[in-house]
Design a protein around this motif. Sequence first.
Motif, PDB file in Angstrom:
ATOM      1  N   ARG A  24       0.837  -1.213   0.000  1.00 10.54           N
ATOM      2  CA  ARG A  24       0.000   0.000   0.000  1.00 10.54           C
ATOM      3  C   ARG A  24       0.865   1.253   0.000  1.00 10.54           C
ATOM      4  O   ARG A  24       0.603   2.210  -0.712  1.00 10.54           O
ATOM      5  CB  ARG A  24      -0.921  -0.012   1.235  1.00 10.54           C
ATOM      6  CG  ARG A  24      -1.796   1.183   1.345  1.00 10.54           C
ATOM      7  CD  ARG A  24      -2.858   1.143   0.246  1.00 10.54           C
ATOM      8  NE  ARG A  24      -3.650   2.330   0.306  1.00 10.54           N
ATOM      9  CZ  ARG A  24      -3.855   3.151  -0.715  1.00 10.54           C
ATOM     10  NH1 ARG A  24      -3.342   2.888  -1.891  1.00 10.54           N
ATOM     11  NH2 ARG A  24      -4.589   4.218  -0.585  1.00 10.54           N
ATOM     12  N   ASP A  40      -9.184   5.035  -3.722  1.00  6.75           N
ATOM     13  CA  ASP A  40      -9.589   4.982  -2.322  1.00  6.75           C
ATOM     14  C   ASP A  40      -8.925   6.064  -1.466  1.00  6.75           C
ATOM     15  O   ASP A  40      -8.855   5.958  -0.253  1.00  6.75           O
ATOM     16  CB  ASP A  40      -9.275   3.603  -1.738  1.00  6.75           C
ATOM     17  CG  ASP A  40      -7.801   3.263  -1.819  1.00  6.75           C
ATOM     18  OD1 ASP A  40      -7.073   3.904  -2.602  1.00  6.75           O
ATOM     19  OD2 ASP A  40      -7.370   2.351  -1.092  1.00  6.75           O
ATOM     20  N   ALA A  66      -5.444   8.381   3.032  1.00  8.44           N
ATOM     21  CA  ALA A  66      -5.761   6.957   2.898  1.00  8.44           C
ATOM     22  C   ALA A  66      -6.230   6.458   4.263  1.00  8.44           C
ATOM     23  O   ALA A  66      -6.212   7.200   5.239  1.00  8.44           O
ATOM     24  CB  ALA A  66      -4.539   6.188   2.411  1.00  8.44           C
ATOM     25  N   THR A  67      -6.617   5.218   4.355  1.00  4.39           N
ATOM     26  CA  THR A  67      -7.168   4.681   5.589  1.00  4.39           C
ATOM     27  C   THR A  67      -6.205   4.784   6.769  1.00  4.39           C
ATOM     28  O   THR A  67      -6.564   5.287   7.824  1.00  4.39           O
ATOM     29  CB  THR A  67      -7.572   3.207   5.393  1.00  4.39           C
ATOM     30  OG1 THR A  67      -8.495   3.132   4.305  1.00  4.39           O
ATOM     31  CG2 THR A  67      -8.232   2.651   6.636  1.00  4.39           C
TER      32      THR A  67
END
Length: 124
Positions: A24, A40, A66-67
Motif C-alpha cells: 500500500r 480509495d 488513505a485509511t
Amino acid sequence: AYVKSSVKTSAGPKVLFSREHETRLLSLVTALARGTTPGDVDVVPRNVEYRLWQESKFVLINSWMATSMVADRFMLTNVSADVMRVSEPEFFRQGVYAVGVDAHELTPGSRTYIYIVRERGENE
C-alpha cells in the motif's frame, strides 16, 4: 523515494511493516510520483506555509488521505542566493514512512516537490 521498512510510531517502539502495508505504501508513493490519485484516497487541499529553513519557503499543497496513512505534498522553494541541496533523510520524523524529493539541488529561485508519507493521526 526513500522508504523505510520499519518505523517508530506515535504508539511506541519500532514496527516492522506487513507485506500488505508495504504494498500500500509503495502504491501510494508511486501514485504521488506519477501525479495520479488512487480511487480509495481523498485529496484535501491545504495551501499552508511552514517555517522549515530561513533560506526556504515550504508550503503544504495538499494531503492524500488513505485509511491508515497520509501523503503530504509540499512545494519547497529556494529563496536564498545560494544553491540548496536537499535529501530525503532531512524530512524523516517519528511516524514518517517514506519521503520523496523530485530535485535534490535547487538553484536560487527554483523549487521542487517534497512528498512525505506518514501514519494517519487519530483526528485526521
